[in-house]
Scaffold this motif. Structure first.
Motif, PDB file in Angstrom:
ATOM      1  N   HIS A   1     -16.486  -3.301  -3.850  1.00 10.94           N
ATOM      2  CA  HIS A   1     -16.919  -4.698  -3.749  1.00 10.94           C
ATOM      3  C   HIS A   1     -18.326  -4.791  -4.354  1.00 10.94           C
ATOM      4  O   HIS A   1     -19.278  -4.235  -3.819  1.00 10.94           O
ATOM      5  CB  HIS A   1     -16.943  -5.131  -2.281  1.00 10.94           C
ATOM      6  CG  HIS A   1     -17.397  -6.542  -2.072  1.00 10.94           C
ATOM      7  ND1 HIS A   1     -16.738  -7.627  -2.602  1.00 10.94           N
ATOM      8  CD2 HIS A   1     -18.473  -7.048  -1.409  1.00 10.94           C
ATOM      9  CE1 HIS A   1     -17.358  -8.744  -2.255  1.00 10.94           C
ATOM     10  NE2 HIS A   1     -18.431  -8.414  -1.536  1.00 10.94           N
TER      11      HIS A   1
ATOM     12  N   HIS B   1     -19.339  -0.955  -0.858  1.00 14.74           N
ATOM     13  CA  HIS B   1     -20.022  -2.042  -1.550  1.00 14.74           C
ATOM     14  C   HIS B   1     -20.992  -1.439  -2.558  1.00 14.74           C
ATOM     15  O   HIS B   1     -21.767  -0.527  -2.224  1.00 14.74           O
ATOM     16  CB  HIS B   1     -20.785  -2.911  -0.557  1.00 14.74           C
ATOM     17  CG  HIS B   1     -19.897  -3.668   0.381  1.00 14.74           C
ATOM     18  ND1 HIS B   1     -20.300  -4.806   1.039  1.00 14.74           N
ATOM     19  CD2 HIS B   1     -18.619  -3.451   0.782  1.00 14.74           C
ATOM     20  CE1 HIS B   1     -19.319  -5.258   1.793  1.00 14.74           C
ATOM     21  NE2 HIS B   1     -18.290  -4.434   1.663  1.00 14.74           N
TER      22      HIS B   1
ATOM     23  N   ARG C   1      -7.056   5.936  -3.678  1.00 13.84           N
ATOM     24  CA  ARG C   1      -7.076   4.507  -4.010  1.00 13.84           C
ATOM     25  C   ARG C   1      -8.484   4.001  -3.717  1.00 13.84           C
ATOM     26  O   ARG C   1      -8.943   4.088  -2.580  1.00 13.84           O
ATOM     27  CB  ARG C   1      -6.062   3.734  -3.164  1.00 13.84           C
ATOM     28  CG  ARG C   1      -4.676   4.389  -3.077  1.00 13.84           C
ATOM     29  CD  ARG C   1      -3.915   4.311  -4.373  1.00 13.84           C
ATOM     30  NE  ARG C   1      -2.638   5.004  -4.275  1.00 13.84           N
ATOM     31  CZ  ARG C   1      -1.528   4.475  -3.809  1.00 13.84           C
ATOM     32  NH1 ARG C   1      -1.544   3.222  -3.357  1.00 13.84           N
ATOM     33  NH2 ARG C   1      -0.407   5.163  -3.772  1.00 13.84           N
ATOM     34  N   VAL C   2      -9.161   3.468  -4.735  1.00 12.56           N
ATOM     35  CA  VAL C   2     -10.567   3.074  -4.603  1.00 12.56           C
ATOM     36  C   VAL C   2     -10.707   1.557  -4.687  1.00 12.56           C
ATOM     37  O   VAL C   2     -10.157   0.917  -5.590  1.00 12.56           O
ATOM     38  CB  VAL C   2     -11.429   3.730  -5.701  1.00 12.56           C
ATOM     39  CG1 VAL C   2     -12.919   3.399  -5.487  1.00 12.56           C
ATOM     40  CG2 VAL C   2     -11.215   5.240  -5.723  1.00 12.56           C
ATOM     41  N   THR C   3     -11.444   0.991  -3.736  1.00 15.87           N
ATOM     42  CA  THR C   3     -11.761  -0.437  -3.741  1.00 15.87           C
ATOM     43  C   THR C   3     -13.281  -0.591  -3.708  1.00 15.87           C
ATOM     44  O   THR C   3     -13.926  -0.094  -2.781  1.00 15.87           O
ATOM     45  CB  THR C   3     -11.150  -1.160  -2.531  1.00 15.87           C
ATOM     46  OG1 THR C   3      -9.728  -0.972  -2.542  1.00 15.87           O
ATOM     47  CG2 THR C   3     -11.462  -2.651  -2.574  1.00 15.87           C
TER      48      THR C   3
ATOM     49  N   GLU D   1     -13.289   2.791   0.154  1.00 15.83           N
ATOM     50  CA  GLU D   1     -13.858   1.492  -0.183  1.00 15.83           C
ATOM     51  C   GLU D   1     -15.342   1.468   0.165  1.00 15.83           C
ATOM     52  O   GLU D   1     -15.780   2.123   1.104  1.00 15.83           O
ATOM     53  CB  GLU D   1     -13.118   0.359   0.528  1.00 15.83           C
ATOM     54  CG  GLU D   1     -13.211   0.377   2.041  1.00 15.83           C
ATOM     55  CD  GLU D   1     -12.526  -0.837   2.664  1.00 15.83           C
ATOM     56  OE1 GLU D   1     -13.251  -1.752   3.110  1.00 15.83           O
ATOM     57  OE2 GLU D   1     -11.278  -0.841   2.705  1.00 15.83           O
TER      58      GLU D   1
ATOM     59  N   CYS E   1     -17.985   0.545 -12.220  1.00 10.83           N
ATOM     60  CA  CYS E   1     -16.886   0.742 -11.257  1.00 10.83           C
ATOM     61  C   CYS E   1     -15.814   1.647 -11.833  1.00 10.83           C
ATOM     62  O   CYS E   1     -15.294   2.540 -11.139  1.00 10.83           O
ATOM     63  CB  CYS E   1     -16.291  -0.612 -10.869  1.00 10.83           C
ATOM     64  SG  CYS E   1     -17.399  -1.651  -9.894  1.00 10.83           S
TER      65      CYS E   1
ATOM     66  N   PHE F   1       0.820  -1.212   0.000  1.00 10.30           N
ATOM     67  CA  PHE F   1       0.000   0.000   0.000  1.00 10.30           C
ATOM     68  C   PHE F   1       0.855   1.264   0.000  1.00 10.30           C
ATOM     69  O   PHE F   1       0.339   2.374   0.126  1.00 10.30           O
ATOM     70  CB  PHE F   1      -0.947   0.011   1.209  1.00 10.30           C
ATOM     71  CG  PHE F   1      -2.016  -1.040   1.139  1.00 10.30           C
ATOM     72  CD1 PHE F   1      -3.153  -0.854   0.367  1.00 10.30           C
ATOM     73  CD2 PHE F   1      -1.882  -2.238   1.822  1.00 10.30           C
ATOM     74  CE1 PHE F   1      -4.143  -1.818   0.289  1.00 10.30           C
ATOM     75  CE2 PHE F   1      -2.860  -3.213   1.760  1.00 10.30           C
ATOM     76  CZ  PHE F   1      -3.996  -3.007   0.981  1.00 10.30           C
TER      77      PHE F   1
ATOM     78  N   HIS G   1     -18.359  -3.825 -14.248  1.00  5.45           N
ATOM     79  CA  HIS G   1     -16.986  -3.309 -14.249  1.00  5.45           C
ATOM     80  C   HIS G   1     -16.936  -1.909 -14.852  1.00  5.45           C
ATOM     81  O   HIS G   1     -16.170  -1.046 -14.383  1.00  5.45           O
ATOM     82  CB  HIS G   1     -16.081  -4.265 -15.027  1.00  5.45           C
ATOM     83  CG  HIS G   1     -14.625  -3.970 -14.873  1.00  5.45           C
ATOM     84  ND1 HIS G   1     -13.931  -3.139 -15.725  1.00  5.45           N
ATOM     85  CD2 HIS G   1     -13.719  -4.370 -13.925  1.00  5.45           C
ATOM     86  CE1 HIS G   1     -12.668  -3.058 -15.340  1.00  5.45           C
ATOM     87  NE2 HIS G   1     -12.522  -3.789 -14.251  1.00  5.45           N
TER      88      HIS G   1
ATOM     89  N   PHE H   1      -7.677   6.454   0.916  1.00  4.59           N
ATOM     90  CA  PHE H   1      -8.214   5.144   0.571  1.00  4.59           C
ATOM     91  C   PHE H   1      -9.732   5.174   0.750  1.00  4.59           C
ATOM     92  O   PHE H   1     -10.231   5.592   1.803  1.00  4.59           O
ATOM     93  CB  PHE H   1      -7.590   4.053   1.444  1.00  4.59           C
ATOM     94  CG  PHE H   1      -6.107   3.884   1.215  1.00  4.59           C
ATOM     95  CD1 PHE H   1      -5.638   2.947   0.314  1.00  4.59           C
ATOM     96  CD2 PHE H   1      -5.193   4.675   1.899  1.00  4.59           C
ATOM     97  CE1 PHE H   1      -4.278   2.786   0.093  1.00  4.59           C
ATOM     98  CE2 PHE H   1      -3.825   4.534   1.680  1.00  4.59           C
ATOM     99  CZ  PHE H   1      -3.364   3.578   0.765  1.00  4.59           C
TER     100      PHE H   1
ATOM    101  N   GLU I   1     -14.536   5.182 -10.272  1.00  3.77           N
ATOM    102  CA  GLU I   1     -13.121   5.353  -9.934  1.00  3.77           C
ATOM    103  C   GLU I   1     -12.526   6.555 -10.663  1.00  3.77           C
ATOM    104  O   GLU I   1     -11.778   7.343 -10.073  1.00  3.77           O
ATOM    105  CB  GLU I   1     -12.349   4.088 -10.281  1.00  3.77           C
ATOM    106  CG  GLU I   1     -12.633   2.927  -9.348  1.00  3.77           C
ATOM    107  CD  GLU I   1     -11.973   1.639  -9.812  1.00  3.77           C
ATOM    108  OE1 GLU I   1     -11.150   1.695 -10.754  1.00  3.77           O
ATOM    109  OE2 GLU I   1     -12.275   0.576  -9.231  1.00  3.77           O
TER     110      GLU I   1
END
Length: 297
Positions: free
Chosen positions: A283, A248, A279-281, A246, A264, A71, A261, A244, A268
């Motif tokens: 789920h 759902h 930084r993007v996460t 994140e 997403c 990271f 996708h 960061f 992003e």
């Protein structure tokens, strides 16, 4: 990389400027024998050491991610700021010691005009450099650079108070004003050091982004999630210049992976355009995971 190079270059020049300012203040103290000017010079020693630590920490923080640190190394700058806070506390304790001794045996000030003029010149130089560092630190989101700038601003305020106190001592003949100003300087430094350590520890503890930034993140996710049903469990944290994010994202159960996708990617791209170093996460979840409006979307 260009920004990283500029930040480290500024941190190096901070060492050079710090040494020059310390030398000026040392001359001012040597000419006057003032314990208040001694306290001001002691704080400048901290500036030099802290700038050296910041220069090293910024170099570490900008090292690319590796197998052991996937990271990145962003939090190294927070360690620098914590150490600077500790050094400030040490300097304040040394100043208090000198002030106590001066209260017991006050001594007249020698060549005060020259010493005060030199100290005033040093304070102006500190103020200009602090403004440069603060502007660059905010632009690059560098905790180490901003901590250095804040400490220099404290130094400027300290110098102004010391000069005012010494002028009063000269005008009234009350020599005890000199060590009294040193005590005030020490207390001010302790207060500043405590806040610096507290803010840096918050960074090490993965503090969330500011409320206004969180609101903007929610707005951007909502505006760019067409086709999704909702988003929930949004979490954020900051680590130096990196942020960061994140959460759902709930999509229809029959939506293809490719289409999900694309959604997403759109989210992003919007977040990366709005926030540097993000930084993007995401789920992705099927429809039955929806929380009935506990997120957005």
């Amino acid at each position: 990389m260009k920004s990283a190079s500029r930040v480290r270059r500024l941190s190096f020049w901070s060492i050079v400027v710090g040494v020059a300012i310390f030398a000026l203040k040392l001359v001012a103290w040597w000419l006057t024998g003032s314990v208040a000017l001694f306290s001001d010079a002691m704080e400048s020693i901290v500036n030099v050491v802290a700038s050296g630590v910041a220069w090293y920490a910024i170099g570490v923080a900008h090292t690319p991610a590796d197998d052991n640190h996937p990271f990145g190394h962003h939090k190294a700058e927070y360690l620098s700021a914590v150490l600077e806070g500790v050094l400030i506390v040490v300097a304040a304790l040394l100043i208090l010691r000198e002030a106590v001794l001066a209260f017991a045996q006050p001594s007249p000030l020698a060549v005060p005009a020259v010493g005060l003029a030199i100290n005033a010149f040093a304070a102006v130089g500190n103020g200009v450099w602090a403004a440069i560092l603060m502007r660059a630190g905010r632009a690059a989101r560098s905790p180490a650079l901003m901590a250095d700038a804040r400490h220099l601003w404290t130094d400027v305020v300290t110098s102004a108070g010391v000069i005012a106190g010494l002028l009063m001592a000269l005008a009234t003949g009350w020599l005890w004003l000199d060590p009294l100003m040193a005590v005030i300087v020490a207390v001010n430094i302790l207060w500043h050091g405590w806040h610096m350590v507290k803010a840096s520890v918050q960074g090490l503890m993965d503090v969330a982004v500011e409320p206004e930034d969180l609101a903007e993140i929610e707005r951007l996710v909502h505006a760019n999630s067409d086709g999704a049903l909702e988003f929930h469990d949004l979490k954020t944290r900051e680590a130096g210049r990196a942020r960061f994010i994140e959460f759902h994202l709930v999509v229809p159960s029959d939506m293809t992976v490719e289409r999900a996708h694309r959604i997403c990617d759109r989210i992003e791209d919007a977040l990366e355009a709005a926030f540097s170093g993000v930084r993007v996460t995401i789920h992705v979840e099927p429809a039955h995971k929806a929380k009935n409006g506990n997120g957005g979307g």
